[in-house]
Design an enzyme around this catalytic site. Structure first.
Site, PDB file in Angstrom:
ATOM      1  N   CYS A  20     -33.859  27.375 -47.397  1.00 41.05           N
ATOM      2  CA  CYS A  20     -33.926  27.867 -46.019  1.00 41.05           C
ATOM      3  C   CYS A  20     -34.602  26.833 -45.120  1.00 41.05           C
ATOM      4  O   CYS A  20     -34.078  26.472 -44.052  1.00 41.05           O
ATOM      5  CB  CYS A  20     -34.697  29.184 -45.983  1.00 41.05           C
ATOM      6  N   TYR A  48     -32.862  24.611 -42.034  1.00 46.25           N
ATOM      7  CA  TYR A  48     -33.375  24.720 -40.661  1.00 46.25           C
ATOM      8  C   TYR A  48     -33.838  23.357 -40.146  1.00 46.25           C
ATOM      9  O   TYR A  48     -33.600  23.008 -38.980  1.00 46.25           O
ATOM     10  CB  TYR A  48     -34.527  25.727 -40.605  1.00 46.25           C
ATOM     11  N   TYR A  94     -37.837  23.407 -35.038  1.00 44.32           N
ATOM     12  CA  TYR A  94     -37.235  23.023 -36.309  1.00 44.32           C
ATOM     13  C   TYR A  94     -36.836  21.552 -36.385  1.00 44.32           C
ATOM     14  O   TYR A  94     -36.506  21.062 -37.469  1.00 44.32           O
ATOM     15  CB  TYR A  94     -36.040  23.933 -36.607  1.00 44.32           C
ATOM     16  N   GLU A 105     -27.623  31.032 -46.515  1.00 40.94           N
ATOM     17  CA  GLU A 105     -28.190  30.590 -45.242  1.00 40.94           C
ATOM     18  C   GLU A 105     -27.099  30.057 -44.311  1.00 40.94           C
ATOM     19  O   GLU A 105     -27.077  30.354 -43.115  1.00 40.94           O
ATOM     20  CB  GLU A 105     -29.251  29.509 -45.477  1.00 40.94           C
TER      21      GLU A 105
END
Length: 407
Positions: free
Chosen positions: A4, A8, A35, A77
């Site tokens: 994840c 990101y 991010y 994701e």
């Protein structure tokens, strides 16, 4: 958590780069800044380092399970982002079933090193050498006018070395001394016409050497079955061929490969039989090659002529969008002629020659964002830009652009 954070960080950094120098007016400014930041990248790295430490004591089987779990989590994701509803028109995927009534597509690709991991010319030479070696080992007499396996090996090595040296000398003579900022198609075309003459002379040397003589067609097909494709390439063409009718798309391969048989057999071994192949052909007596080549596609200029013939539209009621995929200097004219020219791989020669004539190479993702902006504002399709080619690192990237996400 690890996949994840990595996704990101990747998305944040890529979007930030695409929006440079300023994203202050972007509606997702805070998300992008968070991010894409060095702080978040450091956090992502720490979680990866922790996972690596925890994995040290795992067995091989446990590591395989961990790898599958990581891949599955990353896919979930990705699917999360893909599932978000879009409130605007998008160019991606480029091929949409609903467009088939008013638009048709032509996808053309090079073969050697664009689709494959190895160059087929070396494979064909190796088949000839091994065929002669087997004859020698079995005690059978080699015809008096045929070279021994060691002589064939030396001949092929000499031809390869001579080709590389003379090609570089040819480029040195035909290229402008410095890079230019303005795209010069005419100058590029004239230079590649001179290179085309060199390519034809190089093929004549191969024929005269006899290095391709004595190859059995069945051995070519067997070697083709073992010819490895670039990761994701076979899946891309499989998906295209499955959806050809719905998407109104034609698919072609244009190659300077000496043997259309090796191309057809390579794709056929992966169940890909709907591709239209344009290449040279070895000449045979019964099922054994004579050493000659039926020379149909020898140069960048030959490739361009075939590409133009493929794209010549006979249906005035539908818009044609052409996509060319290639990796080398021999593809440069076709790449520039296509509505969307996509360079796969990292050919230094293609880049060096392109820059001397003002060709710009833009990462596909960055180019796509600019095209998306125009599309949202009312452009009906992809807008061709003279002298601009798009670069990708893999067939998966191509797949996502043309067909959408692949599983």
């Amino acid at each position: 958590m690890t996949p994840c954070m990595r996704l990101y960080a990747f998305l944040g950094q890529e979007i930030a780069k695409a929006l440079e120098p300023d994203c202050s007016n972007h509606p997702y400014k805070q998300w992008i800044e968070t991010y894409s930041s060095a702080k978040f990248e450091a956090s992502a790295l720490r979680t990866e380092e922790l996972l690596d430490k925890l994995a040290i004591s795992l067995t091989g089987v446990e590591l395989e399970v961990l790898g599958r779990l990581y891949h599955h989590a990353l896919k979930l994701e990705r699917d999360f982002f893909s599932a978000q509803p879009l409130s605007q028109r998008t160019l991606v995927p480029l091929l949409k079933p609903g467009d088939s009534a008013s638009r048709r597509y032509t996808i053309v690709s090079d073969f050697d090193l664009s689709c494959t991991l190895l160059d087929s010319s070396a494979v064909l030479a190796e088949i000839a050498i091994l065929t002669t070696l087997k004859t020698e080992q079995n005690g059978a007499e080699n015809p008096s006018d045929r070279k021994s396996s060691s002589e064939l090996r030396n001949t092929w090595d000499a031809l390869s070395s001579q080709y590389s040296k003379e090609c570089e000398e040819c480029l040195r003579k035909i290229l402008p001394p410095e890079e230019v900022d303005i795209f010069d198609y005419e100058g590029l075309h004239q230079s590649l016409e001179q290179l085309s003459q060199f390519e034809m002379e190089a093929n004549s040397k191969v024929v005269q050497s006899g290095v391709l003589e004595g190859i059995n067609i069945d051995d070519i097909k067997k070697a083709a079955e073992r010819l490895a494709f670039q990761d994701g390439c076979a899946n891309f063409f499989e998906q295209i061929l499955t959806k050809m009718d719905d998407l109104n798309v034609g698919v072609h391969i244009i190659s300077v490969c000496w043997s259309g048989d090796i191309i057809r057999a390579a794709f056929s071994s992966s169940g890909l039989d709907g591709l239209q192949i344009h290449s040279n052909e070895l000449t045979f007596v019964e099922s054994v090659s004579t050493g000659g080549i039926d020379r149909r596609v020898e140069s960048p200029v030959d490739k361009l002529k075939i590409f133009n013939d493929i794209c010549s539209s006979k249906d005035q009621d539908t818009e044609l969008i052409s996509i060319y995929i290639g990796d080398s200097l021999g593809d440069l004219l076709c790449l520039l002629q296509a509505d969307i020219g996509i360079v796969i791989g990292k050919s230094s020669t293609l880049r060096r020659v392109g820059k001397r004539f003002g060709v710009s190479l833009v990462p596909l993702f960055s180019g796509l964002l600019k095209q998306e902006s125009a599309y949202v504002e009312g452009s009906i399709s992809w807008t061709k830009q003279s002298g601009i080619l798009y670069t990708v690192s893999s067939w998966s990237e191509l797949h996502a652009f043309i067909l959408g996400s692949s599983n």
